[in-house]
Design a protein around this motif. Sequence first.
Motif, short mmCIF file in Angstrom:
data_model
loop_
_atom_site.label_atom_id
_atom_site.label_comp_id
_atom_site.label_asym_id
_atom_site.label_seq_id
_atom_site.Cartn_x
_atom_site.Cartn_y
_atom_site.Cartn_z
N ASP A 44 30.33 58.12 87.04
CA ASP A 44 31.51 57.98 87.91
C ASP A 44 32.55 56.99 87.38
O ASP A 44 33.67 57.36 87.07
N THR A 45 32.22 55.70 87.32
CA THR A 45 33.21 54.69 86.92
C THR A 45 32.66 53.76 85.84
O THR A 45 31.45 53.66 85.65
N ALA A 46 33.57 53.07 85.16
CA ALA A 46 33.17 52.09 84.16
C ALA A 46 32.49 50.91 84.86
O ALA A 46 32.88 50.50 85.95
N VAL A 47 31.46 50.38 84.23
CA VAL A 47 30.69 49.26 84.81
C VAL A 47 30.89 48.02 83.93
O VAL A 47 30.57 48.05 82.74
N PRO A 48 31.42 46.93 84.48
CA PRO A 48 31.66 45.72 83.67
C PRO A 48 30.37 44.97 83.35
O PRO A 48 29.32 45.23 83.93
N LEU A 49 30.48 44.04 82.43
CA LEU A 49 29.34 43.19 82.09
C LEU A 49 28.94 42.32 83.29
O LEU A 49 29.81 41.86 84.03
N ASN A 50 27.65 42.13 83.46
CA ASN A 50 27.19 41.16 84.46
C ASN A 50 27.51 39.76 83.95
O ASN A 50 27.30 39.46 82.78
N LYS A 51 28.02 38.92 84.84
CA LYS A 51 28.37 37.56 84.43
C LYS A 51 27.64 36.55 85.29
O LYS A 51 27.48 36.74 86.50
N SER A 52 27.22 35.48 84.66
CA SER A 52 26.55 34.40 85.37
C SER A 52 27.58 33.59 86.16
O SER A 52 28.75 33.51 85.78
N THR A 53 27.14 32.99 87.26
CA THR A 53 28.03 32.16 88.07
C THR A 53 28.33 30.84 87.35
O THR A 53 29.25 30.12 87.73
N HIS A 54 27.51 30.50 86.36
CA HIS A 54 27.76 29.29 85.56
C HIS A 54 27.49 29.64 84.10
O HIS A 54 26.72 30.54 83.78
N ILE A 55 28.15 28.94 83.19
CA ILE A 55 27.98 29.25 81.76
C ILE A 55 26.64 28.70 81.27
O ILE A 55 26.13 27.72 81.82
N PRO A 56 26.05 29.38 80.26
CA PRO A 56 26.56 30.58 79.61
C PRO A 56 26.03 31.86 80.28
O PRO A 56 24.98 31.84 80.92
N THR A 57 26.78 32.95 80.12
CA THR A 57 26.26 34.28 80.43
C THR A 57 25.41 34.71 79.24
O THR A 57 25.88 34.69 78.09
#
Length: 480
Positions: free
Chosen positions: A89-102
């Motif tokens: 259906d749609t493009a899925v972005p990268l999962n990102k952490s709420t704090h660095i680093p991801t």
Amino acid sequence: MAFEGLTERLQNAFSKLRRKGKITESDVRDMMREVRLALLEADVNFTVVKDFVNTVRQRALGADVLDSLTPTQQVLKIVNEELTKVMGDTAVPLNKSTHIPTIIMMVGLQGAGKTTTAGKLALKLKNEEHARPLMIAADIYRPAAVDQLVTLGKQIDVPVFEQGTDHDPVDIVKAGLDQAALQKNDYVLIDTAGRLQIDEQLMDELVRIKALAHPDEILLVVDAMTGQNATEVAKGFNDQLDITGVVLTKLDGDTRGGAALSIRAVTGKPIKFTGQGEKLEDLDVFYPDRMANRILGMGDMMTLIEKAQKDYDANQAEKMAEKMRENTFDFNDFLDQMGQIQNMGPVQDLMKMIPGLANNPAAQNLNIGDKDIDHLKAIVYSMTPQEREQPELLNPSRRRRIAAGSGRSVQEVNRMIKQFNMSKEMMQKMSKGNMSGMEGMFGGGVQGKLGQMAMRSMARKTKKNKKKRLKNVKRFKTHQ
């Protein structure tokens, strides 16, 4: 290029329907038989094909389709929607952490392009998010894997943490994460080991790295050229690691593309990126709807526009437009234009994104490559600075000298200069908003062929649409 065989088969199936003003249930069944064979030949998973064909058939046999004034278009729309749905259906972005680093863990079989993809993704994050990524070399088994990642890091100016091949990969990852914490890196990309096939030792190591790193993303890198086996690989890694996404590599190779249509349906995990080229910039976000359009030969204007926006310098484009308005466009500008076109990728790949040219046999037979553009550039480089700025100086004796200097024939030089003058006149007309008589302005050569084909394609499409509208109006009046 991926999907060419599938696109051709599907186009043939739809062309039979297009010849009919009205379609029957029998027509739909015949078409779906062709679609099923096309998908199976493209190495799409059998279960995925079966479910897809059943869904499309049921929707296509609805009364709103069969009784429609444009049933073929309705069926094509259904196939497009279902293809998109199969791929996510749609493009899925990268999962990102709420704090660095991801933390991104790259996994996959040996030879899938894991290390190169890690470099491509690091560059993408650096360029598009102004991030400060760190790559960790945790593949201690494949010869030169650590050296390859270090070399890539130098090319893209991204640091690589490595401890050679004498340490346990889990210990390397732990030390690398400590380094990232000290350096406050935004992203950490862990390049893990692969095998020629999934085995217990490999999975045990990956499970231990996952338990230590707690990655936000586990990206499985899959070689699209492995066909149906790609689906089995994806399922195996997903069962053990619960992957979060897939990167399909070598989609520009001699592949039937079935993996892209199977992986999401089999694993339930999204394809997040595709690798389509050898350059480190060649990593694209995966858009299911755009891929469906390309598979059906409908072009992909959004990707083409994004490529132009990314690769074209805005200030340079404005200067070029000003030169066109003032009629001062010269051969130096022509060189800049050729360079920017080359930066966007192979011309033939760009043509496939243009609706109308995507499946045009003449377009496919042009065989336009970097060499053709290099020949044009060689001719310009053989001119003096004054000749580049003042094209009107190019008399016959100067043209003979340029031909000898560039290793091209006098005829080629004459053709290129004629083409340049016509292009210049055409662009001046466009800058003034005058689009009449454009087709004849393109001249010969590479630009000429592309320009004429685009204009003719647009003209045919307009004429065809007009005929279709008149036919539909007549049919509507008959039904009244």
